[in-house]
Design a protein around this motif. Sequence first.
Motif, mmCIF file in Angstrom:
data_model
loop_
_atom_site.group_PDB
_atom_site.id
_atom_site.type_symbol
_atom_site.label_atom_id
_atom_site.label_comp_id
_atom_site.label_asym_id
_atom_site.label_seq_id
_atom_site.Cartn_x
_atom_site.Cartn_y
_atom_site.Cartn_z
ATOM 1 N N ALA A 173 -22.367 92.237 -33.220
ATOM 2 C CA ALA A 173 -21.358 92.475 -34.255
ATOM 3 C C ALA A 173 -20.255 91.431 -34.140
ATOM 4 N N ALA A 174 -19.529 91.262 -35.219
ATOM 5 C CA ALA A 174 -18.452 90.271 -35.255
ATOM 6 C C ALA A 174 -17.295 90.831 -36.071
ATOM 7 N N GLN A 175 -16.118 90.289 -35.797
ATOM 8 C CA GLN A 175 -14.934 90.655 -36.565
ATOM 9 C C GLN A 175 -13.986 89.464 -36.595
ATOM 10 N N GLY A 176 -13.156 89.422 -37.622
ATOM 11 C CA GLY A 176 -12.218 88.332 -37.782
ATOM 12 C C GLY A 176 -11.685 88.287 -39.195
ATOM 13 N N PRO A 177 -10.852 87.308 -39.505
ATOM 14 C CA PRO A 177 -10.313 87.202 -40.863
ATOM 15 C C PRO A 177 -11.406 86.791 -41.850
ATOM 16 N N GLY A 178 -11.207 87.143 -43.085
ATOM 17 C CA GLY A 178 -12.202 86.767 -44.100
ATOM 18 C C GLY A 178 -11.882 87.417 -45.434
ATOM 19 N N ILE A 179 -12.931 87.608 -46.216
ATOM 20 C CA ILE A 179 -12.773 88.174 -47.570
ATOM 21 C C ILE A 179 -13.821 89.255 -47.793
ATOM 22 N N THR A 180 -13.518 90.091 -48.778
ATOM 23 C CA THR A 180 -14.482 91.085 -49.282
ATOM 24 C C THR A 180 -14.656 90.834 -50.773
ATOM 25 N N MET A 181 -15.892 90.510 -51.183
ATOM 26 C CA MET A 181 -16.196 90.246 -52.593
ATOM 27 C C MET A 181 -17.083 91.366 -53.127
ATOM 28 N N THR A 182 -16.638 91.994 -54.199
ATOM 29 C CA THR A 182 -17.375 93.093 -54.809
ATOM 30 C C THR A 182 -17.818 92.669 -56.216
ATOM 31 N N ILE A 183 -19.124 92.808 -56.504
ATOM 32 C CA ILE A 183 -19.702 92.451 -57.811
ATOM 33 C C ILE A 183 -20.165 93.731 -58.499
ATOM 34 N N GLU A 184 -19.516 94.043 -59.602
ATOM 35 C CA GLU A 184 -19.890 95.208 -60.410
ATOM 36 C C GLU A 184 -20.856 94.738 -61.515
ATOM 37 N N VAL A 245 -17.456 88.907 -45.583
ATOM 38 C CA VAL A 245 -17.591 87.534 -45.107
ATOM 39 C C VAL A 245 -16.465 87.233 -44.111
ATOM 40 N N ILE A 246 -16.851 86.697 -42.930
ATOM 41 C CA ILE A 246 -15.868 86.288 -41.920
ATOM 42 C C ILE A 246 -15.743 84.771 -41.973
ATOM 43 N N GLY A 247 -14.525 84.297 -42.137
ATOM 44 C CA GLY A 247 -14.228 82.864 -42.208
ATOM 45 C C GLY A 247 -12.767 82.690 -42.570
ATOM 46 N N LYS A 248 -12.398 81.487 -42.939
ATOM 47 C CA LYS A 248 -11.020 81.221 -43.330
ATOM 48 C C LYS A 248 -10.833 81.637 -44.777
ATOM 49 N N PRO A 249 -10.008 82.667 -45.012
ATOM 50 C CA PRO A 249 -9.873 83.170 -46.394
ATOM 51 C C PRO A 249 -9.380 82.101 -47.353
ATOM 52 N N GLN A 250 -8.510 81.192 -46.929
ATOM 53 C CA GLN A 250 -7.965 80.161 -47.816
ATOM 54 C C GLN A 250 -9.032 79.155 -48.262
ATOM 55 N N ASP A 251 -10.175 79.104 -47.555
ATOM 56 C CA ASP A 251 -11.268 78.218 -47.958
ATOM 57 C C ASP A 251 -12.364 78.963 -48.724
ATOM 58 N N LEU A 252 -12.564 80.224 -48.364
ATOM 59 C CA LEU A 252 -13.667 80.976 -48.973
ATOM 60 C C LEU A 252 -13.377 81.329 -50.429
ATOM 61 N N GLU A 253 -12.192 81.843 -50.697
ATOM 62 C CA GLU A 253 -11.898 82.288 -52.068
ATOM 63 C C GLU A 253 -11.881 81.123 -53.066
#
Length: 300
Positions: A173-184, A245-253
């Motif tokens: 398992a992993a944890q860290g900063p990132g984003i959550t993207m939801t597709i409806e 998604v775990i990564g740098k939020p300022q790059d992912l979004e």
Amino acid sequence: MSERNERNEQPDTPEKPDKPENRLRKELPEEVPARAPESAPEQQEHPEQQEHPEQQAQAPLTGRQRLVKGLWPPRVTRAQLIVALLLFGLGFGLAVQVASNSDSDSALRGARQEDLVRILDELDSRTQRLEDEKQGLEKQRQELQSSSDRAAEARKQTAEKERQLGILAGTVAAQGPGITMTIEDTKGTVKADMLLDAIQELRAAGAEAIQVNGVRVVAGTYFTDSGNGVGVDGNKINAPYRFKVIGKPQDLEPALNIPGGVVQTLEKEQATVTIQQSDKIVVDALRQAKRPDYARSSSQ
């Protein structure tokens, strides 16, 4: 009356002189009865003292007599006996050592000059051998210490690399900063290739761990269309599609919102995309480690 007068006229007869003993008795005081001895009441109160008069008459002991009486007969306890034996043993050992030293000193005094030179050379040689042995032991200790440090550092690096590879392989398992993207997808227009494009954009932006609806995305993950949903590595998932998604939020979004990118493509298909940044994203879906059938490490 003449006779009476005659009698009165007769001269007084001289008194008889007193005897000496009567004169002394008049000068001495009257005899006083003798008193009883003062010790009589004490003798009456303590009759046992009357029975042993020789004890009353005994004189008190002097300091020397009390000292002799306290020292003899001797009263030796077990602790005193043990201490005495230990002191005796210590004194005997010291005496033997002094005697041996005296013997060696006397032997050296009587030795010839050649013998003294030979003894001195032997001592120098022995000292040199001991010094060489000491240096060898010091070198071994340093080698063992350095090898131990290297082994510990290698184990530490191996554990760190294993953890990193485990995150990439999806086995831990992993944890860290990132984003959550939801597709409806209410219309059912989202296909597998659209989700695969989203995964590729996230990886290109630096995503380190991805999870889609409870399925861990790894290097060999594949997407397929499955009826009204999508299949991920053979596991069917349905909308809404939630990406962790775990990564740098300022790059992912920004990577998802570029013109002509994933978000615009999904919106053209009448899907709704929501992206939320977070300081802590938990990716806890795990994959079983699969042993390759043919590939082997080149270090073996």
